[in-house]
Design a protein around this motif. Structure first.
Motif, PDB file in Angstrom:
ATOM      1  N   ALA A 158       1.547 -34.539 -35.187  1.00 53.42           N
ATOM      2  CA  ALA A 158       2.135 -35.730 -34.549  1.00 53.42           C
ATOM      3  C   ALA A 158       2.052 -36.930 -35.484  1.00 53.42           C
ATOM      4  CB  ALA A 158       1.417 -36.027 -33.236  1.00 53.42           C
ATOM      5  N   LEU A 159       0.895 -37.089 -36.135  1.00 49.62           N
ATOM      6  CA  LEU A 159       0.725 -38.202 -37.079  1.00 49.62           C
ATOM      7  C   LEU A 159       1.634 -38.023 -38.299  1.00 49.62           C
ATOM      8  CD1 LEU A 159      -3.157 -38.707 -36.985  1.00 49.62           C
ATOM      9  CD2 LEU A 159      -1.412 -40.206 -36.022  1.00 49.62           C
ATOM     10  N   ASP A 160       1.817 -36.779 -38.720  1.00 46.24           N
ATOM     11  CA  ASP A 160       2.699 -36.491 -39.859  1.00 46.24           C
ATOM     12  C   ASP A 160       4.131 -36.912 -39.538  1.00 46.24           C
ATOM     13  OD1 ASP A 160       3.494 -35.590 -42.333  1.00 46.24           O
ATOM     14  OD2 ASP A 160       3.646 -33.484 -41.726  1.00 46.24           O
ATOM     15  N   LYS A 161       4.593 -36.562 -38.347  1.00 44.11           N
ATOM     16  CA  LYS A 161       5.955 -36.933 -37.930  1.00 44.11           C
ATOM     17  C   LYS A 161       6.065 -38.454 -37.775  1.00 44.11           C
ATOM     18  CE  LYS A 161       7.313 -32.611 -35.633  1.00 44.11           C
ATOM     19  NZ  LYS A 161       6.305 -31.781 -36.304  1.00 44.11           N
ATOM     20  N   THR A 162       4.989 -39.070 -37.266  1.00 44.73           N
ATOM     21  CA  THR A 162       4.974 -40.530 -37.118  1.00 44.73           C
ATOM     22  C   THR A 162       5.092 -41.217 -38.480  1.00 44.73           C
ATOM     23  OG1 THR A 162       3.560 -40.343 -35.158  1.00 44.73           O
ATOM     24  CG2 THR A 162       3.679 -42.502 -36.217  1.00 44.73           C
ATOM     25  N   SER A 163       4.377 -40.688 -39.480  1.00 43.89           N
ATOM     26  CA  SER A 163       4.425 -41.285 -40.820  1.00 43.89           C
ATOM     27  C   SER A 163       5.831 -41.209 -41.403  1.00 43.89           C
ATOM     28  CB  SER A 163       3.424 -40.585 -41.753  1.00 43.89           C
ATOM     29  OG  SER A 163       3.825 -39.266 -42.065  1.00 43.89           O
ATOM     30  N   HIS A 164       6.561 -40.115 -41.133  1.00 42.49           N
ATOM     31  CA  HIS A 164       7.925 -39.997 -41.632  1.00 42.49           C
ATOM     32  C   HIS A 164       8.869 -40.984 -40.932  1.00 42.49           C
ATOM     33  CE1 HIS A 164       6.484 -36.148 -43.344  1.00 42.49           C
ATOM     34  NE2 HIS A 164       7.432 -36.354 -44.216  1.00 42.49           N
ATOM     35  N   ILE A 165       8.603 -41.232 -39.649  1.00 41.53           N
ATOM     36  CA  ILE A 165       9.397 -42.229 -38.920  1.00 41.53           C
ATOM     37  C   ILE A 165       9.159 -43.616 -39.516  1.00 41.53           C
ATOM     38  CG2 ILE A 165       9.676 -43.412 -36.704  1.00 41.53           C
ATOM     39  CD1 ILE A 165       8.995 -40.705 -35.351  1.00 41.53           C
TER      40      ILE A 165
END
Length: 418
Positions: A190-197
């Motif tokens: 979830a944090l990985d996807k957040t960082s890409h956003i």
């Protein structure tokens, strides 16, 4: 014909070109306002036009804390264990302290060789502005150092964009996530996807960079007579440029030694962040963009997310060079003799004290003021360098970005072979 039009469109759509164009337009507008408006009118114009720079910097600041947290936690979780974190952290701190020592040494060397403060007689100086800086040194102590490193609340650290405190919390969080293993994967993903956003948001925010640079440059040139400033401070500023150029030469040579031909590619990648930092006098303003460009350069995201936040607290090479240069300059103006032993002591003190005020506005000046007080140099001497400090800060900020980009790239290159 279509090819020529396409190349022109590509050229003018380049962010770096837009920023340089904005700097030129801002300088011309500021000079016009300074020449044809009275002091009050120019000041009002400056205050209003600087809002453009404030908007851009605040847009950047709003994404720094979540970007540091998400990328660093994901990076550490991917590293997998304390041993890997310790290995990379050890290399990073070794590089940072070595670079800081050389930067301080370069500043000390050139201020002694060129002696810009010896025999200098300046007219009216702004003691009111100087007092605003020196007041910030009141809490300058070991306790202040610890408080700037250890967060008492992650929410407070994020709200204040205290990068080093966010790094400390993120390291603990990331290590804990890594130790749990598979159970922590949903959180890490979830944090990985957040960082890409958030990195996608960087692209949107950077569209405002030319506008922010335009406002920052126009605001400064509107209230400062650049010709008078550069004439009055010609020896100081030219000596400073010799010192900062020497530091750039050192950093570039070291970069080419470790990165070889890839160093040229790196410079192309970071041109835009360098110009933004130069125009806004804020290395913080390019943190998200620098993160993105270093990953595109080929440094693993886990290395970038670990190195850059640390570098922004421990590896401000341009600021370090300026600290010894400015401190000894003030001593020269007041005729305070500092022997080599005292200057080396000052250098070591700066090595430590400068690490405790990451995120403090005008941090370099705060450290210089505190250092002057420690070595019995008149603290009000900080007023001597205030009029020219903005222009020095442009070069300091760009140098800080260059130093952190090279450090991150070199450590990333070493880790490929580990």
């Amino acid at each position: 014909m279509d090819t020529i039009q396409t190349s022109k469109k590509t050229f003018f759509s380049n962010l770096t070109v837009q920023i340089i164009f904005a700097m030129i337009c801002g300088a011309l507008l500021g000079i016009f306002i300074h020449k044809y408006y009275n002091e009050v009118g120019a000041k009002n114009f400056s205050d209003k036009i600087k809002i453009l720079a404030t908007i851009f910097i605040r847009l950047v600041q709003m994404i720094i804390a979540p970007l540091v947290f998400t990328t660093l936690v994901v990076g550490i979780a991917k590293l997998g264990d304390i041993k890997s974190v310790g290995r990379i952290g050890g290399k990073a701190l070794g590089w940072f302290f070595s670079a800081s020592f050389v930067s301080l040494l370069i500043g000390m060397f050139w201020v002694n060789i060129l002696a810009p403060g010896v025999g200098l007689k300046l007219g009216k100086i702004d003691l009111v502005s100087a007092s605003e800086v020196t007041q910030k040194t009141d809490g300058f102590s070991a306790q202040n150092f610890v408080e700037h490193i250890i967060p008492k609340s992650i929410v407070e650290a994020m709200s204040g964009n205290e990068i080093l405190q966010i790094v400390i919390f993120s390291i603990f969080f990331g290590l804990a996530a890594a130790s749990i293993g598979a159970n922590a994967k949903p959180v890490v993903n979830a944090l990985d996807k957040t960082s890409h956003i958030i990195l996608k948001m960087v692209n949107y925010v950077m569209k405002f960079a030319p506008i922010g640079v335009f406002g920052a440059i126009a605001g400064v040139f509107a209230i400062k007579d650049v010709n008078d400033l550069l004439f009055t401070y010609a020896k100081f500023f030219s000596s400073f440029l010799v010192g900062i150029s020497s530091l750039w030469l050192f950093l570039l040579v070291v970069g080419y030694i470790f990165l070889k031909k890839n160093m040229t590619t790196l410079l192309k990648r970071i041109t835009s962040p360098l110009v933004i930092a130069f125009g806004t006098t804020s290395s913080e303003a390019v943190f998200p963009k620098l993160t993105e460009e270093l990953e595109r350069f080929g440094v693993k995201d886990k290395i970038v997310s670990f190195m850059l936040p640390l570098g922004y607290s421990f590896n401000l090479d341009g600021s370090m060079m300026y600290m010894t240069f400015a401190s000894i300059f003030i001593a020269q103006v007041y005729g305070v003799h500092l022997d080599l032993g005292t200057q080396m002591t000052m250098l070591l003190v700066l090595m430590l004290t400068s690490k405790g005020i990451a995120g403090v506005p005008r941090a370099s000046l705060v450290v210089v003021a505190a250092t002057c007080g420690m070595f019995k140099i008149p603290v009000e001497g900080i007023a001597l360098i205030l009029p020219i400090d903005h222009f020095c800060d442009m070069f300091r900020s760009a140098t800080n970005v260059l130093g952190n980009a090279i450090a991150t790239s070199v450590i990333g290159n070493w880790e490929k072979d580990s």
